[in-house]
Scaffold this motif. Structure first.
Motif, short mmCIF file in Angstrom:
data_model
loop_
_atom_site.label_atom_id
_atom_site.label_comp_id
_atom_site.label_asym_id
_atom_site.label_seq_id
_atom_site.Cartn_x
_atom_site.Cartn_y
_atom_site.Cartn_z
N GLY A 99 -2.24 12.71 -8.44
CA GLY A 99 -1.78 12.30 -9.66
C GLY A 99 -0.78 11.59 -9.96
N ASN A 100 -0.24 10.59 -9.00
CA ASN A 100 0.62 9.89 -8.93
C ASN A 100 0.17 8.14 -8.64
OD1 ASN A 100 2.97 10.98 -9.93
ND2 ASN A 100 3.58 11.78 -7.67
N HIS A 101 -1.25 8.26 -8.65
CA HIS A 101 -1.87 6.94 -8.32
C HIS A 101 -1.86 5.93 -9.26
CE1 HIS A 101 -4.56 7.86 -4.41
NE2 HIS A 101 -3.45 8.55 -4.66
N ASP A 102 -1.84 6.25 -10.55
CA ASP A 102 -1.80 5.43 -11.68
C ASP A 102 -0.37 4.87 -11.95
OD1 ASP A 102 -4.45 5.49 -12.47
OD2 ASP A 102 -4.28 6.87 -14.15
N TYR A 103 0.46 5.74 -11.57
CA TYR A 103 1.90 5.27 -11.66
C TYR A 103 2.14 4.23 -10.44
CZ TYR A 103 7.17 5.63 -10.79
OH TYR A 103 8.32 5.27 -10.55
N VAL A 104 1.94 4.68 -9.33
CA VAL A 104 1.98 3.50 -8.18
C VAL A 104 1.29 2.22 -8.70
CG1 VAL A 104 1.41 2.81 -5.80
CG2 VAL A 104 2.12 5.60 -6.28
N ARG A 105 0.02 2.17 -9.14
CA ARG A 105 -0.37 0.79 -9.50
C ARG A 105 0.45 0.20 -10.75
NH1 ARG A 105 -5.15 4.30 -9.99
NH2 ARG A 105 -6.41 4.06 -8.28
N ILE A 121 0.78 -1.07 0.02
CA ILE A 121 0.09 0.09 0.06
C ILE A 121 1.08 1.14 -0.02
CG2 ILE A 121 -2.00 1.08 1.42
CD1 ILE A 121 -2.62 -1.37 2.33
N GLY A 122 0.52 2.09 -0.95
CA GLY A 122 1.64 3.35 -1.08
C GLY A 122 0.91 4.49 -1.14
N PRO A 147 -2.40 2.41 -4.33
CA PRO A 147 -2.35 3.90 -3.95
C PRO A 147 -3.33 4.30 -2.87
CG PRO A 147 -3.15 3.83 -6.11
CD PRO A 147 -2.90 2.19 -5.78
N VAL A 148 -2.78 4.90 -1.95
CA VAL A 148 -3.79 5.64 -1.18
C VAL A 148 -3.33 7.44 -1.07
CG1 VAL A 148 -4.69 3.74 0.21
CG2 VAL A 148 -2.68 5.18 0.98
N ALA A 149 -4.53 8.14 -0.87
CA ALA A 149 -4.05 9.57 -0.91
C ALA A 149 -3.56 10.03 0.31
CB ALA A 149 -5.28 10.34 -1.35
N TYR A 150 -2.58 10.91 0.21
CA TYR A 150 -2.35 11.81 1.56
C TYR A 150 -3.53 12.54 2.15
CZ TYR A 150 2.46 11.07 -0.22
OH TYR A 150 3.80 10.89 -0.77
N GLY A 151 -3.18 13.15 3.28
CA GLY A 151 -4.20 14.07 3.83
C GLY A 151 -5.16 13.13 4.89
N ALA A 152 -5.96 14.44 5.40
CA ALA A 152 -6.95 13.90 6.75
C ALA A 152 -7.67 12.40 6.03
CB ALA A 152 -8.17 14.92 6.90
N GLY A 153 -7.82 11.64 7.30
CA GLY A 153 -8.51 10.25 6.86
C GLY A 153 -7.61 9.20 6.43
N LEU A 154 -6.28 9.56 6.55
CA LEU A 154 -5.17 8.59 6.03
C LEU A 154 -5.39 7.14 6.46
CD1 LEU A 154 -2.91 7.60 4.16
CD2 LEU A 154 -1.31 8.92 5.73
N ARG A 168 7.55 12.16 -8.94
CA ARG A 168 7.63 10.68 -9.65
C ARG A 168 8.85 10.53 -10.04
NH1 ARG A 168 3.28 9.60 -14.17
NH2 ARG A 168 1.87 10.17 -12.55
N GLY A 169 9.78 9.80 -9.29
CA GLY A 169 11.12 9.38 -9.74
C GLY A 169 12.03 10.55 -9.24
#
Length: 304
Positions: A175-181, A169-170, A187-194, A296-297
């Protein structure tokens, strides 16, 4: 030679390009004409003074810990390398320059298939990712949480953990979720509710967690969802580790590990994208981009 230096701790503006004496290789040492050098989060953290209690810093201070280039001088006792050899290596805060002198044991041959800029950035991320996964003991069937999964170390760690048979789980910007996949991570998003988002993916929690962001939010979430607190590490912030009572991982460096990572990248078995390149004179701009996050990179400095 030209080299990036800082005269005090502070914002990126403390960086400047200085004219320093050209270094000479001593016994057991090799001098390398640098073709490209990696720019890493630790460079920005050292610049800000966050490693003042770890390293003995004096000013003016050079920066830069990884590079690729051509050997142009060898000292007495060096038999493994000769002028003209193309190499990848690591240094101690000295690689953002036109030349660097390092012990011969810090170098490995550069695969011919690797472009200079890619070769320059395999050392730090490869060793950090491999050492962290080994320290955490990540194994097949486990779930590991990696904060900063789209960055240089994160990219290698996601792929390497997946190759071990782990579920990854990353955290990453939207904008980088497809890249992580594409690297094999979830992928999971940063921010509140992590914490809640991670628990939706791993209701029983995760086995291990790696912080590559230096974020309180990331570490607090890791503490909440990681079943064994001893299997949480940060690679980027001693103050964060002390504040939350988790491990700060420095790791050991070895040319053999660099060679292994370089070979994987050269064969196409490991992806290591470049985000952007800078000249030495643009080092401050590179530091600002590092601190903005969401990369990214890798970032690379190219002398000349």
């Amino acid at each position: 030679m030209k080299a990036v230096v800082m005269d005090s701790y502070g914002p990126p503006e403390v960086l400047r390009v200085a004219d320093l004496p050209e270094p000479e290789a001593g016994g057991g040492q090799v001098r390398v004409r640098i073709r490209a050098a990696g720019l890493n989060p630790i460079d920005a953290r050292i610049r800000r003074g966050e490693f003042d209690s770890v390293f003995d810093i004096s000013f003016p201070r050079q920066l830069g810990n990884e590079f690729a280039g051509v050997v142009d001088q060898v000292g007495p006792g060096v038999n493994r390398f000769a002028p003209g050899d193309e190499v990848i290596g690591f240094a101690d805060m000295a690689a953002h320059a036109e030349w660097v002198v390092v012990p011969a044991g810090n170098l490995t041959a550069k695969p011919a298939e690797l472009p200079w800029e890619t070769a320059a950035v395999v050392s730090a991320v490869g060793q950090a990712a491999f050492n962290a996964l080994r320290t955490l003991g990540v194994a097949a069937g486990e779930t590991v949480l990696i904060h900063g999964a789209a960055g240089g170390v994160g990219s290698v760690a996601v792929q390497s953990a997946g190759a071990r048979g782990a579920t990854v789980i990353g955290t990453a910007s939207e904008g980088n979720h497809d890249y992580v996949r594409s690297l094999g991570g979830i992928p999971v998003a940063y921010g509140a509710g992590l914490e809640e988002r991670v628990r939706e993916l791993a209701p029983q929690g995760v086995d291990a967690s790696m912080d590559l962001t230096g974020s309180d939010e990331a570490v607090i979430a890791s503490i909440a969802v990681t079943r064994d607190r001893s299997r949480i590490v940060t690679l980027v912030s001693p103050p964060l580790a002390e504040r939350h009572g988790i491990a700060m991982m420095y790791g050991s460096r070895a040319a053999e590990t660099v060679a292994r990572v370089a070979d994987l990248v050269a064969r196409g078995d490991l992806r290591l994208p470049l985000a952007r390149r800078f000249s030495l004179e643009e080092a401050a701009e590179g530091h600002r981009l590092l601190e903005a996050g969401g990369l990214r990179g890798k970032l690379v400095l190219v002398p000349g």
